[in-house]
Design a protein around this motif. Structure first.
Motif, mmCIF file in Angstrom:
data_model
loop_
_atom_site.group_PDB
_atom_site.id
_atom_site.type_symbol
_atom_site.label_atom_id
_atom_site.label_comp_id
_atom_site.label_asym_id
_atom_site.label_seq_id
_atom_site.Cartn_x
_atom_site.Cartn_y
_atom_site.Cartn_z
ATOM 1 N N TRP A 190 118.409 -64.456 -61.126
ATOM 2 C CA TRP A 190 118.400 -64.050 -59.719
ATOM 3 C C TRP A 190 117.104 -64.461 -59.010
ATOM 4 N N ARG A 191 116.000 -64.493 -59.723
ATOM 5 C CA ARG A 191 114.754 -64.923 -59.074
ATOM 6 C C ARG A 191 114.823 -66.401 -58.692
ATOM 7 N N GLY A 192 115.392 -67.212 -59.563
ATOM 8 C CA GLY A 192 115.566 -68.624 -59.252
ATOM 9 C C GLY A 192 116.470 -68.854 -58.057
ATOM 10 N N ALA A 193 117.455 -67.961 -57.857
ATOM 11 C CA ALA A 193 118.369 -68.102 -56.726
ATOM 12 C C ALA A 193 117.633 -67.950 -55.394
ATOM 13 N N PHE A 194 116.666 -67.031 -55.334
ATOM 14 C CA PHE A 194 115.924 -66.847 -54.091
ATOM 15 C C PHE A 194 114.956 -68.006 -53.837
ATOM 16 N N VAL A 195 114.392 -68.557 -54.896
ATOM 17 C CA VAL A 195 113.539 -69.736 -54.724
ATOM 18 C C VAL A 195 114.366 -70.907 -54.198
ATOM 19 N N ALA A 196 115.543 -71.106 -54.780
ATOM 20 C CA ALA A 196 116.386 -72.238 -54.393
ATOM 21 C C ALA A 196 116.875 -72.105 -52.958
ATOM 22 N N ASN B 191 122.365 -63.664 -49.710
ATOM 23 C CA ASN B 191 122.001 -63.877 -51.116
ATOM 24 C C ASN B 191 121.686 -62.573 -51.843
ATOM 25 N N LEU B 192 121.129 -61.604 -51.128
ATOM 26 C CA LEU B 192 120.797 -60.336 -51.777
ATOM 27 C C LEU B 192 122.042 -59.585 -52.206
ATOM 28 N N SER B 193 123.112 -59.674 -51.413
ATOM 29 C CA SER B 193 124.341 -58.959 -51.782
ATOM 30 C C SER B 193 124.916 -59.506 -53.084
ATOM 31 N N VAL B 194 124.768 -60.811 -53.323
ATOM 32 C CA VAL B 194 125.268 -61.402 -54.563
ATOM 33 C C VAL B 194 124.384 -61.006 -55.743
ATOM 34 N N ALA B 195 123.088 -60.947 -55.511
ATOM 35 C CA ALA B 195 122.145 -60.630 -56.588
ATOM 36 C C ALA B 195 121.970 -59.129 -56.811
ATOM 37 N N MET B 196 122.451 -58.312 -55.871
ATOM 38 C CA MET B 196 122.173 -56.878 -55.928
ATOM 39 C C MET B 196 122.638 -56.197 -57.221
ATOM 40 N N PRO B 197 123.824 -56.503 -57.764
ATOM 41 C CA PRO B 197 124.207 -55.836 -59.017
ATOM 42 C C PRO B 197 123.160 -56.008 -60.124
ATOM 43 N N THR B 198 122.602 -57.200 -60.247
ATOM 44 C CA THR B 198 121.579 -57.455 -61.279
ATOM 45 C C THR B 198 120.262 -56.784 -60.913
#
Length: 448
Positions: A178-184, A43-50
């Motif tokens: 991106w914060r919501g993605a880590f919660v989910a 998940n971090l690799s997907v969110a890393m650009p942001t």
């Protein structure tokens, strides 16, 4: 999976009287757990650009953050295996998933690089018990003739998780940030842990399992965890005295060097060496991974088919492993590919062949364990080799590309290591309980 419906007598009237198939539900739970583990790694690799834009993270530091989980994951393999043998997969796996899920969800609260790095290191610790606990569960729930297919089923969760992670996390980021993605994604693990605690018990204690299924598992060589006073497990340190254990360790280093190429350098190879565009990657880049999922099931089915036909357990495990590791050496043939399409064919054959060997390799720690108390520990030793190969692969490939200016040397090196893996599994690994040559033969030994 069709199930026999022979009726049996039982002293437990609350149990079903027909042979149930609860063991396959357990295998499905293990596969789902591994899928979630891979989603939380990726998940971090997907969110890393942001995230990198928001916090001003340099490319070099991004690389450190993306790989941080792997260092603690490798470091804690041996303790995790020991714990799973001592406490059992039900407790250890549940605690591990809750741990890493909270670490995943906690990323939503980070305010800088330090806290993000700390949570990713903690994530690796939490995920360390995944594979040793899965092997332990398979040893408890499956007879010898179904272990490879069961191992292939849960092992396919790695490819499935890697494939699901990118589109799933990307969609959540679009919808909730991106914060919501880590919660989910963290919440997924908590739901799974609750289901695991509700469903998982050893076969004798699981309320949905019929006595017929329990007998089928135990009579077929499942490692009965009920105390009998005859457990022949070895002291933890004594495991390292056996050449087979070192063979499992070193064979997985060689084999996983190739697999991590597909996780790390593979897209860059397609772009730089084969001229793929970003759109080409989107259209065709997932082909080797998709084919590899089917390779997992095929290898597991083939190994168990040989066991059911009466082939010795050693040959039934080694044959698909050797075929797969030799076949994975076709990665080197991509050097001579006249077109990008042919190169992709060779890469797909290579990755699928490596996966064809997976189920047999995942079964080996169960097959060589002298008792129920060593399964997770032996698997942890094997998986430590896997992580060493995974950590070395991107570094060595990057060095060879930098020195030579092409991917020829890395592809040749991977092909040679695949041949080395085949030799190790053929000549070093002995598929028999450790120490069997040093103690009197028993009927159980003869059955192997």
């Amino acid at each position: 999976m069709s199930e026999q419906t022979t009726e049996v007598r039982t002293d437990t009237p609350d149990r079903p009287v027909r042979r149930t198939g609860v063991r396959w539900l357990i295998a499905g739970l293990l596969a789902t757990g591994l899928i979630i583990a891979f989603i939380d790694r990726a998940n971090l690799s997907v969110a890393m650009p942001t995230i990198s834009e928001q916090f001003g993270i340099s490319p070099a530091l991004q690389g450190v953050l993306l790989g941080a989980w792997a260092w603690t994951y490798a470091l804690f393999q041996l303790p995790a295996g020991w714990l799973s043998d001592k406490l059992g997969p039900r407790t250890v796996y549940a605690v591990a998933v809750v741990w890493w899920s909270l670490c995943t969800a906690g990323v939503a609260l980070v305010r800088g690089v330090g806290s993000l790095l700390g949570l990713r290191l903690l994530l690796g610790i939490g995920e360390a018990p995944v594979m040793p606990s899965s092997a332990k569960a398979v040893s408890e729930w499956f007879p010898k003739k179904e272990r490879a297919l069961a191992s292939g089923l849960y092992g396919s969760g790695s490819e499935a998780g890697a494939a699901i992670a990118v589109p799933l996390v990307a969609l959540i980021i679009v919808a909730f940030g991106w914060r919501g993605a880590f919660v989910a994604t963290g919440a997924l693990g908590l739901v799974w842990a609750a289901a695991w605690l509700w469903i998982y018990q050893t076969p004798r204690k699981q309320r949905w399992t019929s006595q017929a299924e329990v007998d089928y598992i135990v009579d077929g060589g499942g490692l009965d965890t009920e105390p009998t006073g005859q457990d022949r497990s070895l002291p933890w340190a004594h495991l390292f005295r056996h050449g087979t254990v070192w063979g499992l360790f070193s064979g997985y280093i060689c084999r996983n060097f190739l697999n991590y190429f597909f996780i790390t350098w593979y897209p860059t190879y397609l772009v730089q060496a084969q001229g793929f565009s970003t759109m080409d990657l989107a259209k065709y880049g997932a082909i080797p991974g998709i084919v590899a999922i089917f390779g997992n099931f095929a290898g597991g089915w083939f190994s168990d088919y040989l066991v059911r036909r009466g082939t010795s357990l050693s040959r039934a495990r080694k044959l698909p492993i050797i075929i797969g590791t030799l076949g994975s050496g076709t990665v080197a043939f991509a050097i001579f590919a006249p077109s990008a399409v042919i190169a992709l064919v060779f890469l797909s054959i290579s990755f699928a062949s490596s996966s064809f060997a997976s189920a047999g390799i995942l079964s080996l720690p169960i097959d060589v364990s002298p008792g129920a108390g060593n399964v997770s520990s032996i698997y942890a030793i094997q998986n430590t080799g896997s992580q060493i190969g995974g950590l070395l692969s991107p570094i060595v490939v990057g060095f060879l590309v930098a020195v030579t200016g092409s991917f020829v040397a890395p592809l040749v090196a991977m092909g040679v290591l695949c041949l080395g893996a085949a030799a190790i599994y053929a000549f070093v690994v002995k598929v028999e309980p450790l120490g069997i040559r040093n103690r009197p033969a028993t009927a159980a030994d003869a059955a192997l």
